[in-house]
Design a protein around this motif. Structure first.
Motif, short mmCIF file in Angstrom:
data_model
loop_
_atom_site.label_atom_id
_atom_site.label_comp_id
_atom_site.label_asym_id
_atom_site.label_seq_id
_atom_site.Cartn_x
_atom_site.Cartn_y
_atom_site.Cartn_z
N GLN A 147 0.83 -1.20 0.00
CA GLN A 147 0.00 0.00 0.00
C GLN A 147 0.87 1.26 0.00
OE1 GLN A 147 -3.38 2.08 -0.38
NE2 GLN A 147 -3.45 -0.14 -0.14
N SER A 148 2.03 1.17 0.67
CA SER A 148 2.92 2.33 0.69
C SER A 148 3.52 2.60 -0.69
CB SER A 148 4.04 2.15 1.72
OG SER A 148 4.99 1.20 1.31
N ILE A 149 3.83 1.52 -1.44
CA ILE A 149 4.31 1.71 -2.82
C ILE A 149 3.25 2.44 -3.64
CG2 ILE A 149 4.90 0.51 -4.98
CD1 ILE A 149 6.26 -1.63 -3.35
N TYR A 150 2.01 2.00 -3.48
CA TYR A 150 0.90 2.62 -4.20
C TYR A 150 0.73 4.09 -3.80
CZ TYR A 150 -4.08 3.37 -5.37
OH TYR A 150 -5.27 3.87 -5.84
N GLN A 151 0.76 4.36 -2.49
CA GLN A 151 0.57 5.73 -2.02
C GLN A 151 1.76 6.62 -2.36
OE1 GLN A 151 -2.19 6.86 -1.02
NE2 GLN A 151 -3.33 4.98 -0.60
N VAL A 152 2.97 6.04 -2.43
CA VAL A 152 4.14 6.83 -2.82
C VAL A 152 3.93 7.43 -4.21
CG1 VAL A 152 6.51 6.55 -3.67
CG2 VAL A 152 5.94 5.87 -1.36
N GLY A 153 3.33 6.66 -5.11
CA GLY A 153 3.04 7.20 -6.44
C GLY A 153 2.18 8.44 -6.35
N GLY A 154 1.10 8.36 -5.55
CA GLY A 154 0.21 9.51 -5.40
C GLY A 154 0.91 10.69 -4.73
N ASN A 155 1.66 10.40 -3.68
CA ASN A 155 2.37 11.48 -2.98
C ASN A 155 3.41 12.14 -3.87
OD1 ASN A 155 0.85 10.87 -0.77
ND2 ASN A 155 2.51 10.13 0.49
N PHE A 156 4.07 11.33 -4.69
CA PHE A 156 5.06 11.88 -5.61
C PHE A 156 4.38 12.80 -6.62
CE2 PHE A 156 8.31 11.88 -8.93
CZ PHE A 156 9.47 11.97 -8.16
N GLY A 157 3.19 12.41 -7.06
CA GLY A 157 2.43 13.26 -7.98
C GLY A 157 2.08 14.59 -7.35
#
Length: 408
Positions: A147-157
Motif C-alpha cells: 500500500q505504501s508503494i501505491y501511495q508513494v506514487g500519489g504522494n510523488f504526484g
C-alpha cells in the motif's frame, strides 16, 4: 492423493503470499499520474489568483470542489465495486480526468473552471478504490508495504505540484494545463495492460474466498460496535491530518510570501520540501508498519508530527526548511497504514474501506480548504497557521484503536 493435495495447497499459499512488484509499480505509476493531474489544480492557484482575479475563498472553493467530488464518490464506487468489481472502470476514470485537463487549460471564468475540476475529481474517485483493490490482489503478505508503494506514487504526484508551478504555469500560464492530457493518455495505456491481470487474479481471489468460506476457514468478523468505534477514531485521525495538510498545501505558499517576503517562485520551495519528505515517509512507514504493527505506526505518525507542527509558525525562515522536511516525513508515514488498517477491519470490503479512508481524506481536505480560505480572508494567514498547528494532537485518539487485525 494427499501428497497432490498438499502440493496444490502449497502452490495456492505461494500465489497468495507472493508480492507482484510489476503490477504494484504499474498501478503506482498510474497513481502518480492521477495525482499529478489533481496537483495541476492547486499548482495553478498562484496563476489563477491573478489571471481570473480569484479571492482566497474562491481558491478554497476550487479545492473543495475537487476534493469533495472525489470524496463523496469514492466510498460509493468502492461499495459498488465490492459487489460487482469492474476493471474497465480504471481507464474510463482516466478519460474523465483527460477531459478535465482540457477544461482547466481553457476555462475563461471561475464557474467553468469548477466544472473542469469536477471531471478531474470524478476520474480520481473512480481510480482510487479500484486501484487499491489491484494493490490488495498484488500485495501477497506485505500489505502495508504494498500500500505504501501505491501511495508513494500519489504522494510523488502531489509533490510535483510546486515544481509545475515554477517550471510550467508561471511561464506558460493557465494554458500550460494542456500538458496534463499527456499524463492521462499515458495512464490509460498502462491501465490497458493492468486490467487483464486484474480480471484474472480477481477471479482467482474470489474462488479462494469461496473455498475458505465453504471450509469454515474465514476469519470471524469483529463486532459491529468495535468496527464502528475504530472507524470513528480513524475518521478523526484522517480529519486532523487532512485539515493540516490542506492548510499547508493550499495556503502555506501565500503565508511564506506574506510573512517572510518570498517571491511566488521561492514560496514553492518549502511546500515542495514538505511534499517530497512525505513521499519518503509514506514508503518507509509502510515498511515499518509490517514490522511493528499498524496501530503503533499511526500513533508514531500523527503524534510524532505534533511538536513540529506547533513550532512551524514561530520559526525564522532558515529553520523552516529543515523542520518542514521532518514534519512532512513523520506526518505522512501513517497514511497508507491507515488504509490497510481499515481494510483489515472490514474483511472482504477492500473497495469500501479504501474509499472511506482515502475519500474521507480528500473530502476533509476540501472542506478544510473552504473553511480555512474564508477564515484567512476574515482574519489572517498567521492566525490560520497557528490554529491548525494544534490539529495533530487529535492523534492521541489512536491509543483507543483495537489491536491490529491481519486478515489473510
Amino acid at each position: 492423493m494427499s501428497t497432490q493435495l498438499g502440493v496444490a495447497g502449497t502452490r495456492t499459499d505461494t500465489v497468495k503470499s507472493a508480492t507482484v512488484y510489476a503490477i504494484l509499480v504499474a498501478i503506482s505509476s498510474v497513481h502518480l499520474m492521477n495525482d499529478m493531474m489533481q496537483s495541476v489544480v492547486s499548482a495553478l492557484f498562484p496563476v489563477l489568483k491573478d489571471s481570473l482575479r480569484l479571492s482566497l475563498a474562491q481558491i478554497g472553493w476550487i479545492a473543495f470542489t475537487l476534493n469533495m467530488t472525489s470524496s463523496v464518490l469514492q466510498p460509493v464506487v468502492g461499495l459498488i465495486s465490492d459487489k460487482r468489481p469492474a476493471p474497465w472502470m480504471l481507464p474510463l476514470g482516466m478519460l474523465s480526468s483527460l477531459l478535465g485537463m482540457v477544461g482547466l487549460a481553457f476555462a475563461p471564468n471561475f464557474y467553468l473552471l469548477l466544472l473542469a475540476v469536477v471531471f478531474v475529481g470524478l476520474g480520481s474517485a473512480v481510480f482510487h478504490p479500484e486501484g487499491s483493490r489491484v494493490v490488495h490482489l498484488a500485495a501477497g503478505n506485505r500489505r502495508a508495504f504494498s500500500q505504501s508503494i501505491y501511495q508513494v506514487g500519489g504522494n510523488f504526484g502531489h509533490m510535483l505540484g510546486p515544481l509545475m508551478t515554477m517550471l510550467i504555469f508561471l511561464p506558460l500560464g493557465q494554458k500550460g494545463a494542456i500538458w496534463g492530457t499527456l499524463l492521462a493518455v499515458t495512464a490509460i495505456l498502462i491501465l490497458l495492460k493492468v486490467v487483464p491481470w486484474y480480471k484474472k487474479h480477481l477471479a482467482i481471489h474470489n474462488g479462494m474466498m469461496q473455498k475458505r468460506k465453504a471450509a469454515g476457514q474465514a476469519k470471524a468478523a469483529l463486532a459491529p460496535k468495535v468496527v464502528a468505534l475504530a472507524l470513528a477514531i480513524l475518521f478523526a485521525i484522517v480529519f486532523a491530518r487532512s485539515w493540516y495538510a490542506a492548510a499547508i498545501g493550499n495556503f502555506y505558499q501565500f503565508y511564506v510570501e506574506e510573512t517572510y517576503g518570498l517571491s511566488i517562485k521561492a514560496a514553492q520551495v518549502p511546500l515542495f520540501l514538505f511534499l517530497a519528505a512525505g513521499v519518503a515517509g509514506t514508503f518507509l512507514g509502510g515498511i515499518a508498519a509490517d514490522q511493528i504493527g499498524r496501530k503503533k505506526m499511526m500513533l508514531i505518525s500523527i503524534l510524532g508530527a505534533a511538536p513540529f507542527a506547533l513550532l512551524l509558525p514561530h520559526l525564522p525562515l532558515a529553520w523552516v526548511y529543515p523542520l518542514i522536511v521532518v514534519l512532512g516525513f513523520i506526518l505522512q508515514s501513517g497514511f497508507s497504514v491507515s488504509v490497510v488498517y481499515a481494510q483489515e477491519l472490514m474483511p472482504g470490503k477492500v473497495g469500501t474501506a479504501s474509499g472511506l479512508i482515502t475519500g474521507l481524506a480528500f473530502g476533509m481536505g476540501g472542506l478544510g480548504a473552504v473553511v480555512l480560505g474564508y477564515l484567512a480572508d476574515a482574519y489572517t494567514l498567521s492566525f490560520i497557521m497557528a490554529a491548525c498547528s494544534a490539529l495533530p494532537l487529535i492523534g492521541l485518539l489512536a491509543i483507543l484503536l483495537p489491536k491490529d487485525r491481519r486478515e489473510g
